[in-house]
Design an enzyme around this catalytic site. Structure first.
Site, short mmCIF file in Angstrom:
data_model
loop_
_atom_site.label_atom_id
_atom_site.label_comp_id
_atom_site.label_asym_id
_atom_site.label_seq_id
_atom_site.Cartn_x
_atom_site.Cartn_y
_atom_site.Cartn_z
N THR A 8 28.20 76.46 -3.76
CA THR A 8 26.89 76.90 -4.22
C THR A 8 25.85 76.00 -3.58
O THR A 8 26.16 74.90 -3.14
CB THR A 8 26.80 76.82 -5.75
OG1 THR A 8 27.02 75.48 -6.15
CG2 THR A 8 27.83 77.73 -6.39
N CYS A 9 24.64 76.46 -3.52
CA CYS A 9 23.65 75.75 -2.71
C CYS A 9 22.25 75.96 -3.26
O CYS A 9 22.02 76.79 -4.12
CB CYS A 9 23.67 76.28 -1.27
SG CYS A 9 25.29 76.67 -0.63
N THR A 10 21.31 75.20 -2.70
CA THR A 10 19.89 75.48 -2.85
C THR A 10 19.30 75.44 -1.44
O THR A 10 19.60 74.53 -0.66
CB THR A 10 19.19 74.45 -3.74
OG1 THR A 10 19.89 74.33 -4.98
CG2 THR A 10 17.75 74.85 -3.99
N ASN A 29 21.25 72.52 0.60
CA ASN A 29 22.35 71.74 0.03
C ASN A 29 23.61 72.59 0.08
O ASN A 29 23.55 73.80 -0.12
CB ASN A 29 22.09 71.41 -1.44
CG ASN A 29 21.04 70.36 -1.65
OD1 ASN A 29 20.62 69.70 -0.72
ND2 ASN A 29 20.60 70.21 -2.89
#
Length: 472
Positions: A8-10, A29
């Site tokens: 998962t990321c931003t 990220n």
């Protein structure tokens, strides 16, 4: 796979007229389901690029073209679950980030099921980035693969060159849309479908499959007026309100506070395309992607706070594997225009380091991570610092902030110094950049080891069982 299981990321995207120096900026990220998934930065050469690609976590396989470009990537150090190349820049100065895991709704999945034979985050950088010469070509190649093979997950995929940034979102097994980020705007994407109104009469700024409108109409997916991709294809769950939307809330409060002052962390109404109240810098991006909601009631590191009771998932989470900022600079020679800024492990405690990407190799301290902890490696030393500092945040943060200020300043000075050296001597540019990248990496590793020494000393005096005569 669900967003709680693996990557998962931003993501933050900054158009060239919204950035501090006219660069296009693609930042992300990469967050794992585990706090111990080491990463490494590498250069992939055409002679080692696979021609017959087979995924490890799905049934996806594809024959790749015979003319790949050289490119950087930041894959898993342990590839038992696949490559997961995530972010890189190819030799044509085209950047790609893959992916921003996103969500869709049940009606879309029912109408266009995900497919086990399709591609996913494990594969995308490897099968797309070496074969594109512009950001728009990135969308076109990915679309062609989706049409033939489909996908087993929904993702946001980003492409940039010196002029454009394109954000592409998949929905269901085979459908997608892509929007060009306006030059004067920025985007924050937090594991949630983001693209809003689509202008089907504007091919310069929107791309989509030919059957998109027909697919939506036939399956009764549009419940509103207009054609809002987020409302049609996205999700609006309780998980979104605790896991996703608070990240947009914090970022937009930082970049354009006045326009979101009346919105709360669980709002469904944040704009996809946003405009900052100032030019956005590398430091701004680092601050937001390191955020643990500092200076709000939701900070897990605030004094006397039980982190288990904080209702929202931080941006700078403990299980971040790496962060990259892909910078393509204008008014610079092609040979030195592309920089991949890299930060390893948890962002509240690390620093960003600029690496010029027109090289054939990466310094070993950033290249050679394995599955075994090693304080001589950039990923592992930053992971160790994060583990120690997280339990003693208030006691260690002043040393960490001093380290971040010093090293980020050093990074900017290095770019200026290297630009000057290139302008004075344009011969053997690859060798020059490799030498300069090594100098940069060596300095950062020395400073990081110094920080580790300070953090160990501070944390060591605060562990349970520590004892002095002051105790009795």
């Amino acid at each position: 796979m669900s967003i709680s299981e693996l990557s998962t990321c931003t993501t933050i995207l900054v158009g060239k007229n919204a950035s501090f120096d006219g660069s296009t900026l693609v930042a992300r990220n990469e967050d794992s389901g585990s706090a111990n998934d080491p990463k490494r930065l590498i250069v992939v050469h055409p002679d080692v690029q696979p021609r017959q690609y087979q995924a490890k976590t799905s049934q996806f396989k594809i024959t790749l073209p015979d003319n790949p470009l050289r490119y950087t990537a930041i894959p898993n150090a342990v590839e038992d679950q696949g490559i997961w190349g995530e972010a890189g820049i190819n030799s044509e100065n085209v950047a790609m980030s893959a992916t921003e895991t996103i969500t869709t709704n049940e009606r879309v999945i029912g109408a266009d099921p995900l497919t086990k034979e399709g591609l996913g985050e494990e594969d995308l950088l490897t099968v797309v980035l070496p074969y594109i010469h512009s950001a728009r070509e990135g969308v076109e190649r990915t679309a062609a693969i989706l049409k033939e093979h489909g996908t087993y997950e929904t993702n946001g995929i980003i492409f940039s060159d010196v002029n454009e940034i394109w954000y592409m979102e998949t929905a269901g097994g085979h459908h997608w849309v892509a929007q060009r980020v306006p030059d004067d705007a920025y985007v924050v994407a937090p594991n949630q479908t983001g693209i809003q109104e689509i202008d089907f009469s504007d091919p310069d700024n929107f791309m989509y499959p030919d059957d998109l409108r027909e697919f939506v109409e036939q399956n009764h997916l549009n419940l509103n007026d207009g054609f809002n991709f987020r409302k049609i294809f996205g999700s609006h769950s309780q998980l979104d309100h605790h896991y996703n939307t608070p990240r947009t809330w914090f970022a937009q409060r930082y970049f354009n506070a006045e326009s979101v002052k009346d919105m709360d962390p669980m709002s469904d109404n944040f704009s996809f395309i946003s405009h900052a109240d100032h030019k956005i810098t590398i430091e701004d991006i680092k601050y937001v992607l390191s955020s643990h909601y500092q200076d709000t009631p939701y900070d897990p590191f605030a004094p006397n706070t039980d982190f288990k009771t904080v209702p929202f998932r931080p941006i700078g989470i403990n299980r971040t594997q790496e962060m990259c900022v892909l910078q393509i600079r204008p008014n610079q020679p092609k040979e030195t225009a592309a920089i991949q800024w890299v930060a390893m492990a948890a962002n509240p405690f690390n620093t960003l380091v600029p690496f010029f990407t027109n090289v054939t190799n990466i310094p070993s301290s950033y290249r050679d991570a394995t599955g075994v902890a090693d304080s001589n490696n950039a990923y592992w030393i930053n992971r160790i610092i994060a583990v120690l500092a997280a339990d003693h945040y208030q006691a260690t943060i002043s040393a960490i902030e001093a380290f971040q200020e010093k090293t980020l300043g050093y990074g900017h000075s290095r770019i200026s110094e290297i630009d000057y050296k290139y302008s004075a001597n344009k011969a053997n540019i690859t060798a020059l950049l490799e030498k300069e990248n090594q100098i940069t990496a060596d300095f950062i590793m020395t400073e990081t080891k110094s920080l580790l020494t300070k953090v160990v000393g501070t944390a060591g005096n605060l562990v349970p069982g520590s004892f002095t005569r002051d105790n009795y």
